[in-house]
Design a protein around this motif. Structure first.
Motif, PDB file in Angstrom:
ATOM      1  N   VAL A  94       0.669  -1.313   0.039  1.00  0.00           N
ATOM      2  CA  VAL A  94      -0.120   0.038  -0.074  1.00  0.00           C
ATOM      3  C   VAL A  94       0.816   1.091  -0.025  1.00  0.00           C
ATOM      4  CG1 VAL A  94      -1.513   1.290   1.427  1.00  0.00           C
ATOM      5  CG2 VAL A  94      -1.899  -1.089   1.225  1.00  0.00           C
ATOM      6  N   ILE A  95       1.903   1.293   0.821  1.00  0.00           N
ATOM      7  CA  ILE A  95       2.746   2.519   1.000  1.00  0.00           C
ATOM      8  C   ILE A  95       3.624   2.660  -0.418  1.00  0.00           C
ATOM      9  CG2 ILE A  95       5.001   3.254   1.962  1.00  0.00           C
ATOM     10  CD1 ILE A  95       3.758   2.326   4.527  1.00  0.00           C
ATOM     11  N   GLY A  96       3.998   1.510  -1.116  1.00  0.00           N
ATOM     12  CA  GLY A  96       4.625   1.467  -2.411  1.00  0.00           C
ATOM     13  C   GLY A  96       3.647   1.945  -3.511  1.00  0.00           C
ATOM     14  N   VAL A  97       2.389   1.798  -3.492  1.00  0.00           N
ATOM     15  CA  VAL A  97       1.369   2.156  -4.467  1.00  0.00           C
ATOM     16  C   VAL A  97       1.478   3.814  -4.236  1.00  0.00           C
ATOM     17  CG1 VAL A  97      -0.895   2.020  -5.216  1.00  0.00           C
ATOM     18  CG2 VAL A  97       0.230  -0.176  -4.923  1.00  0.00           C
ATOM     19  N   LEU A  98       1.087   3.965  -3.081  1.00  0.00           N
ATOM     20  CA  LEU A  98       0.667   5.556  -2.698  1.00  0.00           C
ATOM     21  C   LEU A  98       1.909   6.395  -3.292  1.00  0.00           C
ATOM     22  CD1 LEU A  98      -0.906   5.082   0.665  1.00  0.00           C
ATOM     23  CD2 LEU A  98      -1.801   5.673  -1.412  1.00  0.00           C
ATOM     24  N   LEU A  99       3.413   5.789  -2.804  1.00  0.00           N
ATOM     25  CA  LEU A  99       4.476   6.698  -3.260  1.00  0.00           C
ATOM     26  C   LEU A  99       4.642   6.666  -4.624  1.00  0.00           C
ATOM     27  CD1 LEU A  99       6.949   5.585  -0.425  1.00  0.00           C
ATOM     28  CD2 LEU A  99       5.755   7.702  -0.733  1.00  0.00           C
ATOM     29  N   ALA A 100       4.473   5.557  -5.381  1.00  0.00           N
ATOM     30  CA  ALA A 100       4.557   5.463  -6.811  1.00  0.00           C
ATOM     31  C   ALA A 100       3.477   6.609  -7.669  1.00  0.00           C
ATOM     32  CB  ALA A 100       4.129   4.115  -7.338  1.00  0.00           C
ATOM     33  N   ARG A 101       2.251   6.580  -6.881  1.00  0.00           N
ATOM     34  CA  ARG A 101       1.423   7.758  -7.555  1.00  0.00           C
ATOM     35  C   ARG A 101       1.864   9.301  -7.440  1.00  0.00           C
ATOM     36  NH1 ARG A 101      -4.557   6.396  -5.394  1.00  0.00           N
ATOM     37  NH2 ARG A 101      -5.272   6.052  -7.492  1.00  0.00           N
ATOM     38  N   ARG A 102       2.783   9.361  -6.565  1.00  0.00           N
ATOM     39  CA  ARG A 102       3.371  10.699  -6.468  1.00  0.00           C
ATOM     40  C   ARG A 102       4.018  11.314  -7.697  1.00  0.00           C
ATOM     41  NH1 ARG A 102       5.529  12.734  -0.816  1.00  0.00           N
ATOM     42  NH2 ARG A 102       3.966  14.084  -0.756  1.00  0.00           N
TER      43      ARG A 102
END
Length: 102
Positions: A94-102
């Motif tokens: 989840v953290i990886g997906v959120l950071l990738a969206r930035r």
């Protein structure tokens, strides 16, 4: 489980903001106020400070609550290691997906 902690944190943030605003008002307006207005401002600042100190003294309960939650999480992971690994992996994704969206 975390609702009490989050509410306490918001309350402390509000107290700190109110204290900072009051101190800012005292520093900004102290030269242009009459003696009576300064007395009222002084009483207001003392009241806000007293209230904030009381709230901060209650923060020891917040620390104890955080320690209890950490101990509970630790015992859960020790008794269910594979579920702990799965939860950790899910949080990482989840953290990886959120950071990738930035």
């Amino acid at each position: 489980m975390f609702k009490k902690t989050e509410k306490t944190e918001r309350d402390i943030d509000q107290d700190v903001t109110l204290l900072a605003d009051t101190l800012d008002e005292v520093l900004r307006d102290s030269s242009s106020k009459t003696q009576e207005e300064l007395g009222e401002l002084h009483r207001k600042a003392k009241s806000v400070l007293r209230h904030a100190r009381a709230r901060f003294n209650d923060s020891s309960n917040l620390t104890q609550h955080a320690q209890d939650v950490a101990a509970h999480a630790n015992s859960y992971v020790r008794s269910n290691p594979w579920q702990g690994v799965g939860i950790g992996a899910a949080v990482g994704i989840v953290i990886g997906v959120l950071l990738a969206r930035r």
